[in-house]
Design a protein around this motif. Structure first.
Motif, PDB file in Angstrom:
ATOM      1  N   SER A 127     -37.113 -84.872 -41.905  1.00 46.28           N
ATOM      2  CA  SER A 127     -37.670 -85.901 -42.775  1.00 46.28           C
ATOM      3  C   SER A 127     -36.989 -85.810 -44.136  1.00 46.28           C
ATOM      4  O   SER A 127     -35.765 -85.668 -44.205  1.00 46.28           O
ATOM      5  CB  SER A 127     -39.187 -85.710 -42.878  1.00 46.28           C
ATOM      6  N   ALA A 162     -37.696 -84.556 -48.526  1.00 47.49           N
ATOM      7  CA  ALA A 162     -38.579 -84.066 -49.575  1.00 47.49           C
ATOM      8  C   ALA A 162     -39.237 -85.253 -50.272  1.00 47.49           C
ATOM      9  O   ALA A 162     -38.583 -86.257 -50.564  1.00 47.49           O
ATOM     10  CB  ALA A 162     -37.779 -83.234 -50.575  1.00 47.49           C
ATOM     11  N   ALA A 182     -41.725 -87.031 -48.884  1.00 48.87           N
ATOM     12  CA  ALA A 182     -42.379 -87.914 -47.912  1.00 48.87           C
ATOM     13  C   ALA A 182     -43.892 -87.821 -48.065  1.00 48.87           C
ATOM     14  O   ALA A 182     -44.446 -86.739 -48.187  1.00 48.87           O
ATOM     15  CB  ALA A 182     -41.966 -87.533 -46.499  1.00 48.87           C
ATOM     16  N   ARG A 217     -41.691 -92.491 -44.154  1.00 52.08           N
ATOM     17  CA  ARG A 217     -41.394 -91.131 -43.688  1.00 52.08           C
ATOM     18  C   ARG A 217     -42.682 -90.354 -43.444  1.00 52.08           C
ATOM     19  O   ARG A 217     -42.821 -89.653 -42.431  1.00 52.08           O
ATOM     20  CB  ARG A 217     -40.539 -90.410 -44.724  1.00 52.08           C
ATOM     21  N   GLU A 245     -44.059 -88.816 -39.914  1.00 52.46           N
ATOM     22  CA  GLU A 245     -44.434 -87.408 -39.743  1.00 52.46           C
ATOM     23  C   GLU A 245     -45.815 -87.285 -39.121  1.00 52.46           C
ATOM     24  O   GLU A 245     -46.015 -86.531 -38.155  1.00 52.46           O
ATOM     25  CB  GLU A 245     -44.438 -86.709 -41.105  1.00 52.46           C
ATOM     26  N   ARG A 287     -38.517 -80.860 -44.431  1.00 46.21           N
ATOM     27  CA  ARG A 287     -38.326 -81.689 -45.617  1.00 46.21           C
ATOM     28  C   ARG A 287     -37.302 -81.026 -46.546  1.00 46.21           C
ATOM     29  O   ARG A 287     -37.667 -80.449 -47.573  1.00 46.21           O
ATOM     30  CB  ARG A 287     -39.650 -81.876 -46.361  1.00 46.21           C
ATOM     31  N   VAL A 330     -45.141 -78.243 -41.538  1.00 47.25           N
ATOM     32  CA  VAL A 330     -44.302 -78.990 -42.474  1.00 47.25           C
ATOM     33  C   VAL A 330     -43.601 -77.977 -43.367  1.00 47.25           C
ATOM     34  O   VAL A 330     -44.249 -77.195 -44.061  1.00 47.25           O
ATOM     35  CB  VAL A 330     -45.131 -79.972 -43.319  1.00 47.25           C
ATOM     36  N   GLY A 338     -40.515 -77.014 -46.249  1.00 47.85           N
ATOM     37  CA  GLY A 338     -39.568 -77.424 -47.267  1.00 47.85           C
ATOM     38  C   GLY A 338     -38.296 -76.609 -47.194  1.00 47.85           C
ATOM     39  O   GLY A 338     -38.112 -75.778 -46.305  1.00 47.85           O
TER      40      GLY A 338
END
Length: 207
Positions: free
Chosen positions: A106, A108, A110, A122, A126, A140, A198, A200
């Motif tokens: 995806s 960053a 979103a 986005r 997700e 992300r 999720v 990062g």
């Protein structure tokens, strides 16, 4: 493990494909896309399929895989088509490979409730993937340092930006990663999961 890669011709997908071909944990790779990658390897094969919104003609060939790494970027057709294609792949694979792992690249920022359309689309994508009956994970990444790109403008931009990457990595370690690290993180997730759904850039790099 056996994995499917969507978008292996793109910047992120190229890096993910390289890591899959180099990793002994990955025994077979199926590349699905609208155009060929031009890369041949003994443990990979490709399906060129023009209509990714309709996977029914190739559905039988998608069965029997342990994971899908979805790296397809937003095309010139826009965000709405990207969402439809992503969910087409997700719903199909949840049906033919229940219990498998699906890793979606995806972006960053979103957020399904965000102010900007790209963030909302986005984020909604997700959420829809996370609700499907497989092990879905969302990556992300922030700034991604690639090895290369097929697009001349991006290729030049990355050459110019490359000397600054070590500085960015030191100053903003939670916001930068590489295509190699994304590929390795995806393989790690497919192999033994991740502490959260999720992730990062810092989480990606840690994996």
């Amino acid at each position: 493990m056996k994995v499917i890669i969507f978008g292996a011709a793109g910047m992120v997908g190229q890096g993910v494909l390289r890591e899959c071909l180099a990793d002994d944990r990955v025994e077979a790779v199926l590349v699905v896309g609208r155009s060929p990658t031009g890369r041949a390897h003994g443990k990979s094969r490709a399906i060129v399929h023009g209509d990714l919104l309709d996977l029914a003609p190739i559905e039988s060939e998608l069965a029997g895989f342990d994971a899908c790494f979805f790296c397809l970027g937003v095309s010139s057709a826009g965000l709405d088509e990207h969402q439809r294609v992503t969910l087409s792949a997700g719903t199909t694979l949840a049906r033919v490979n229940p219990g498998s792992t699906f890793v979606y690249v995806s972006a960053a920022g979103a957020d399904a409730q965000g102010r900007q359309k790209w963030a909302r689309v986005r984020g909604a994508t997700e959420n829809a993937l996370l609700a499907l009956p497989f092990e879905a994970y969302v990556l992300r990444p922030g700034y991604i340092q690639p090895r290369t790109s097929r697009t001349p403008f991006y290729r030049l931009a990355y050459v110019v930006a490359r000397p600054f990457y070590p500085v960015l990595r030191r100053l903003m370690p939670s916001a930068v990663t590489t295509t190699e690290q994304i590929g390795r993180a995806m393989i790690a997730i497919a192999d033994h999961g991740a502490p959260k759904r999720v992730l990062g850039a810092a989480d990606i790099n840690a994996l």
